[in-house]
Motif scaffolding. Structure first.
Motif, PDB file in Angstrom:
ATOM      1  N   TRP A  15       0.698  -1.225  -0.082  1.00 29.44           N
ATOM      2  CA  TRP A  15      -0.065   0.105   0.216  1.00 29.44           C
ATOM      3  C   TRP A  15       0.873   1.390   0.108  1.00 29.44           C
ATOM      4  CZ3 TRP A  15      -4.922   1.115  -0.692  1.00 29.44           C
ATOM      5  CH2 TRP A  15      -5.441   2.299  -0.380  1.00 29.44           C
ATOM      6  N   GLN A  17       0.939   5.367   0.036  1.00 29.66           N
ATOM      7  CA  GLN A  17      -0.009   6.539   0.144  1.00 29.66           C
ATOM      8  C   GLN A  17       0.982   8.084   0.343  1.00 29.66           C
ATOM      9  OE1 GLN A  17      -2.502   5.674   3.612  1.00 29.66           O
ATOM     10  NE2 GLN A  17      -1.138   6.877   4.982  1.00 29.66           N
ATOM     11  N   GLY A  24      -3.608   8.656   6.887  1.00 28.91           N
ATOM     12  CA  GLY A  24      -4.265   8.151   5.605  1.00 28.91           C
ATOM     13  C   GLY A  24      -4.980   7.005   5.742  1.00 28.91           C
ATOM     14  N   TRP A  26      -3.864   3.889   5.369  1.00 33.00           N
ATOM     15  CA  TRP A  26      -3.519   2.702   5.751  1.00 33.00           C
ATOM     16  C   TRP A  26      -3.983   1.870   6.751  1.00 33.00           C
ATOM     17  CZ3 TRP A  26      -0.702  -1.336   4.496  1.00 33.00           C
ATOM     18  CH2 TRP A  26      -0.091  -2.064   5.512  1.00 33.00           C
TER      19      TRP A  26
END
Length: 83
Positions: A15, A17, A24, A26
């Motif tokens: 992931w 970001q 975020g 996550w």
């Protein structure tokens, strides 16, 4: 997501970001990707890796140079070869 993961048996789960770790998606998405991976043949024991900014109290650095440096670093982390 689950039906598509086994199409890529050697893929890393990651992931990425732009937002800081604590601001975020996550914390929401990481466990859900892990749950989806548990239902696959090739990714059962994988937890997705994270590439992004470190936790911070602010969503912006306030410095264009620092912002650029952070983006370059987490993109390098995201696309780094894995053993």
């Amino acid at each position: 997501l689950t039906p598509h993961l086994d199409k890529y048996p050697n893929a890393d789960l990651l992931w990425c970001q732009e937002e800081p770790l604590n601001n975020g998606a996550w914390s929401y998405v990481g466990p859900r990707i892990h749950t989806a991976a548990k239902e696959t043949a090739h990714h059962k024991r994988k937890y997705p890796l994270y590439a992004g900014r470190e936790p911070t109290s602010s969503v912006a650095t306030g410095s264009k140079a620092q912002h650029k440096k952070q983006i370059e670093q987490f993109l390098a982390d995201a696309f780094a070869p894995r053993p």
